[in-house]
Design a protein around this motif. Sequence first.
Motif, PDB file in Angstrom:
ATOM      1  N   SER A 140       0.816  -1.215   0.000  1.00  0.00           N
ATOM      2  CA  SER A 140       0.000   0.000   0.000  1.00  0.00           C
ATOM      3  C   SER A 140       0.849   1.263   0.000  1.00  0.00           C
TER       4      SER A 140
ATOM      5  N   GLN B 169      -5.172   2.210   2.857  1.00  0.00           N
ATOM      6  CA  GLN B 169      -5.080   1.124   3.826  1.00  0.00           C
ATOM      7  C   GLN B 169      -6.427   0.840   4.483  1.00  0.00           C
TER       8      GLN B 169
ATOM      9  N   ARG C 247      -1.015  -2.616  -6.201  1.00  0.00           N
ATOM     10  CA  ARG C 247      -0.606  -3.452  -5.068  1.00  0.00           C
ATOM     11  C   ARG C 247      -0.480  -4.910  -5.496  1.00  0.00           C
TER      12      ARG C 247
END
Length: 724
Positions: free
Chosen positions: A422, A447, A478
Amino acid sequence: MGKPYLVRPYAELQVTSHFSFLRGASDPQELVLRAAAMGLSAIAITDRNTLAGVVRAYHALKEVEKAGSPMRLVVGARLDFTDGPSVLALPIDRQAYGHLSHLLTVGKRRAPKGQCHLHFSDLLDLERGQKLIVVPPERLDEAFIDHVRSLGIRFPRATYLAIHRHYSAHDRRRLNRLSSIAEAMRVPLVATNDVHAHVPERRPLQDVMTCIRESCRLDEAGLRLHANAERHLKPPYEMSGLFRDHPDALDRTVEIAEECQFSLDQLKYEYPDEPIPEGRTAQEHLIHLTWLHAAEKYPGGIPGKVRDTLEKELVLIEKLGYARYFLTIHEIIEVAREKKILCQGRGSAANSAVCYVLGITAVDPDKIEVLFDRFMSLDRDEPPDIDVDFEHERREEIIQWIYERYGRDRAGIVATTITYRSKSAMRDVAKVFGLSDRLTVLTRELQSRKRGEDDAWIVDPNGDSRTEQALALADTLRGFPRHLSQHTGGFVITRGPLSHVVPIENAAMEDRTVIEWNKDDLDALGMLKIDVLALGMLTCLRKGLDLIKTHYGRGIQLGQITQGTESGVYEMLSQADTVGLFQVESRAQMSMLPRLKPRVFYDLVIEVAIVRPGPIQGDMVHPYLRRREGKEPVEMPKPELYEVLKRTCGVPLFQEQAMKIAMVAAGFTPEEANRLRSAMATFRHRGTIGDLKERFIEGMVRNDYDRDFAERCFRQIEGFGDYG
């Protein structure tokens, strides 16, 4: 209306995955699955100067084959040269694959870490056996024509020229020019789409990755970006329409794919021969060493339980053909001891009696219940994994001994794929969008969304569209690979040249070389890995033993220390006086120690295990503590679990217990229990544990276990997965 055309079969032979770091916008699995769904005859993964992604594609192909798709995978690479046009190299057989892998090794070994310096003359020196498709550069000058001519002469009937149609204003003129060159050089044309993503919707992500690679902002990237989103997988009917004037170029894609018969199935891993006394096989020598050292471990006689376990393990080792692997680990341990380097095996190998008597681990199978299935099993098509820790200040001596023992052409460190998380994804994307001043806020929002929190807050009430777009792209980024690094100590060794199995590159650290595949890739191909790990606490223990020898005039070996009998040590532990003490120095451990009050060594085993997401998530900690303190009676859910849970007051705390509960209480087969173990062991599981949830809980309920207990057991297993 356009000119009518016949839909022809098509194989996509130019595909860039995200293992062409910061270029491809899809992972190999997405590309293979999408190609199969579209009805392509074949797909080639051709990343730039690397074979790092081919095993992932191979793994995805296995899923496709199970679904009944006839699509094939062509293994290859795009070779980028310092002095010539790029060429797609597609090996037709195992020997040709070895030559390609070695060529990449040559380019990587002459370059710094992460780079590959190939010269066009390297390709001309390559052995025959490749299908070579020249990728035309932007400028079709005389130098390019000379290179095509050279390849055509050196590799007649194996050299082709790629043509693309991406709806550029100059498509037709360029295509005509390439057709003329191909005819003059007698080099056939081949249609490709220069694929960089499995779907066109990945185009924004690809633009972002281009900017990251070029260190520029999106609003200043200009011509460095692709002109449109056309470089995605396209079905046969669309490619047939694009190349209706060049049907032969489409037909050749299928012809080339059919000629490229190499498959990663053909990489039959051959483990090195180990020094064995004349007249013995590797298995016979392992049996000899096992019983020799067992007699040394148990001078009063080998306990019947241990003897039975050793016999069973040796039979299984022979069936699976891993005798030489055990001999290798044993030799490394012996070398370390000759050099007076402390070492200790750990992990699942502690479930092996053979590992114990060979001195690899220190867990006595006569004193604990071992679960050999966690280490090795006929039901599990995976090699055993023996982790050995060495003093961190001297581990390099063992690494260099391995290089010397097997040669750099036959030994290399396993890769680790460094992926975006992240923070790193948001940091790079924020730079591209000019939002670095909002990085902290954006990262927190990303997050919170990842955790699925309902109270995720609006980052930009003013409605800046860049904010939401940056968050969406960072979320997709990600998990994408950023670059390859080296494993903490995993080695792969081969009987023949390792460079003919997988490309080898220089590590950042001097005198280290690394292969392109990671642990999961090796497991998928059944290749054995040797873990030579470093542990600082072993260095501390070594220095402590040296101090004892200096002050008392006599030495003591680690194995001579009586295990867990010093009451003063337990007093210190119970008071959480553990700063600097390996395994129990964290704040969470120091908080638990006064509550658990360890008094014997096994209490420490439980202490380390209980402060983990598994027991905490499964709500097993408080029941155990209450039972241990006598505040709650010790009750077994059912008598059949007595042997599984007797040492933990009827509360499951360990992975081994979770596996045994799955088999004993939920009716899992050994294969299903292994799937559970695999899900627990991998931090990148994608719902694998969830797939087994209903099977586990309902299986226990059918066997008359309380549903609440079954659900708590499974929550604990999910916690193991999160921790792993």
